[in-house]
Design an enzyme around this catalytic site. Structure first.
Site, PDB file in Angstrom:
ATOM      1  CG  HIS A 100      44.079  71.662  63.792  1.00 34.90           C
ATOM      2  ND1 HIS A 100      44.157  71.813  65.094  1.00 34.90           N
ATOM      3  CD2 HIS A 100      44.757  70.538  63.596  1.00 34.90           C
ATOM      4  CE1 HIS A 100      44.894  70.895  65.650  1.00 34.90           C
ATOM      5  NE2 HIS A 100      45.220  70.048  64.836  1.00 34.90           N
ATOM      6  CG  HIS A 102      44.873  66.926  60.175  1.00 35.94           C
ATOM      7  ND1 HIS A 102      46.254  67.097  60.266  1.00 35.94           N
ATOM      8  CD2 HIS A 102      44.308  67.062  61.410  1.00 35.94           C
ATOM      9  CE1 HIS A 102      46.489  67.088  61.829  1.00 35.94           C
ATOM     10  NE2 HIS A 102      45.552  67.207  62.220  1.00 35.94           N
TER      11      HIS A 102
HETATM   12  P1  AMP Z   1      46.785  67.614  65.817  1.00 31.08           P
HETATM   13  O1  AMP Z   1      47.828  66.471  66.225  1.00 31.08           O
HETATM   14  O2  AMP Z   1      45.733  67.218  65.223  1.00 31.08           O
HETATM   15  O3  AMP Z   1      46.594  68.622  67.130  1.00 31.08           O
HETATM   16  O4  AMP Z   1      47.769  68.366  64.716  1.00 31.08           O
HETATM   17  C1  AMP Z   1      48.482  69.341  64.953  1.00 31.08           C
HETATM   18  C2  AMP Z   1      49.448  69.559  63.766  1.00 31.08           C
HETATM   19  O5  AMP Z   1      49.992  70.828  63.494  1.00 31.08           O
HETATM   20  C3  AMP Z   1      50.338  68.225  63.469  1.00 31.08           C
HETATM   21  O6  AMP Z   1      50.253  67.664  62.267  1.00 31.08           O
HETATM   22  C4  AMP Z   1      51.726  69.159  63.582  1.00 31.08           C
HETATM   23  O7  AMP Z   1      52.792  68.506  62.550  1.00 31.08           O
HETATM   24  C5  AMP Z   1      51.304  70.618  62.903  1.00 31.08           C
HETATM   25  N1  AMP Z   1      51.844  71.568  63.288  1.00 31.08           N
HETATM   26  C6  AMP Z   1      52.867  71.888  64.598  1.00 31.08           C
HETATM   27  N2  AMP Z   1      53.316  73.056  64.583  1.00 31.08           N
HETATM   28  C7  AMP Z   1      53.173  73.552  63.283  1.00 31.08           C
HETATM   29  C8  AMP Z   1      53.837  74.962  62.570  1.00 31.08           C
HETATM   30  N3  AMP Z   1      54.544  75.480  63.116  1.00 31.08           N
HETATM   31  N4  AMP Z   1      53.431  74.994  61.356  1.00 31.08           N
HETATM   32  C9  AMP Z   1      52.672  73.958  60.584  1.00 31.08           C
HETATM   33  N5  AMP Z   1      52.188  73.038  61.113  1.00 31.08           N
HETATM   34  C10 AMP Z   1      52.367  72.801  62.532  1.00 31.08           C
END
Ligand code: AMP
Length: 136
Positions: A100, A102
């Site tokens: 993903h 950001h």
């Molecule tokens: P990372 O630390 O780069 O893996 O980022 C994962 C991101 O996913 C974090 O910023 C979380 O807040 C976000 N996240 C986790 N679960 C969900 C969800 N169900 N819907 C939207 N965002 C999510």
């Protein structure tokens, strides 16, 4: 990790709800559930790839959506800038092992990399409505 175990695959399929703001053939974009800034969005591939370094083409596939989403957030939320980043691997801070990007809108009243992680209080329904133009 199989697709049925993957949180973001389940968001792509619609099994888990999300505040979607953009989609194209390769990607889906939705609001981060714990935003660092108002409008913090995640651009993810429809196909399961563990992280941005696990596949040589996934970042290129996401690039058009990243640009569209960044400009959408600037236009609809009045952001003046964006941080665009991806975590690849646990020691980088990656917590969800489906690639993903950001896209984090930034505002003139809270600029700079030192302030990247908020704090922000954000009503996701209200922000989603402002971005999409759809009612709450
Ligand atoms: P990372 O630390 O780069 O893996 O980022 C994962 C991101 O996913 C974090 O910023 C979380 O807040 C976000 N996240 C986790 N679960 C969900 C969800 N169900 N819907 C939207 N965002 C999510």
């Amino acid at each position: 990790m199989t697709e049925s175990d993957c949180l973001f695959c389940r968001i792509v399929s619609g099994e888990i709800p999300s505040k979607q703001i953009h989609s194209d053939d390769a990607s889906v974009t939705f609001l981060d559930i714990s935003p660092w800034q108002e409008g913090h969005a995640l651009v993810i591939p429809r196909r399961h790839v563990a992280d941005a370094l696990a596949d040589e083409s996934v970042l290129a596939e996401l690039a058009p959506a990243v640009v569209a989403v960044g400009n959408l957030l600037k236009e609809r939320l009045g952001a003046s800038a964006c941080n665009i980043l991806t975590n690849a691997g646990a020691d980088s801070g990656q917590e969800v092992f489906h690639a993903h990007v950001h896209v984090i809108p930034r505002y003139a009243d809270n600029p700079g990399i030192a302030n990247l992680r908020g704090p922000v209080e954000s009503d996701l329904d209200e922000v989603h409505a402002r971005i999409t133009g759809k009612g709450r």
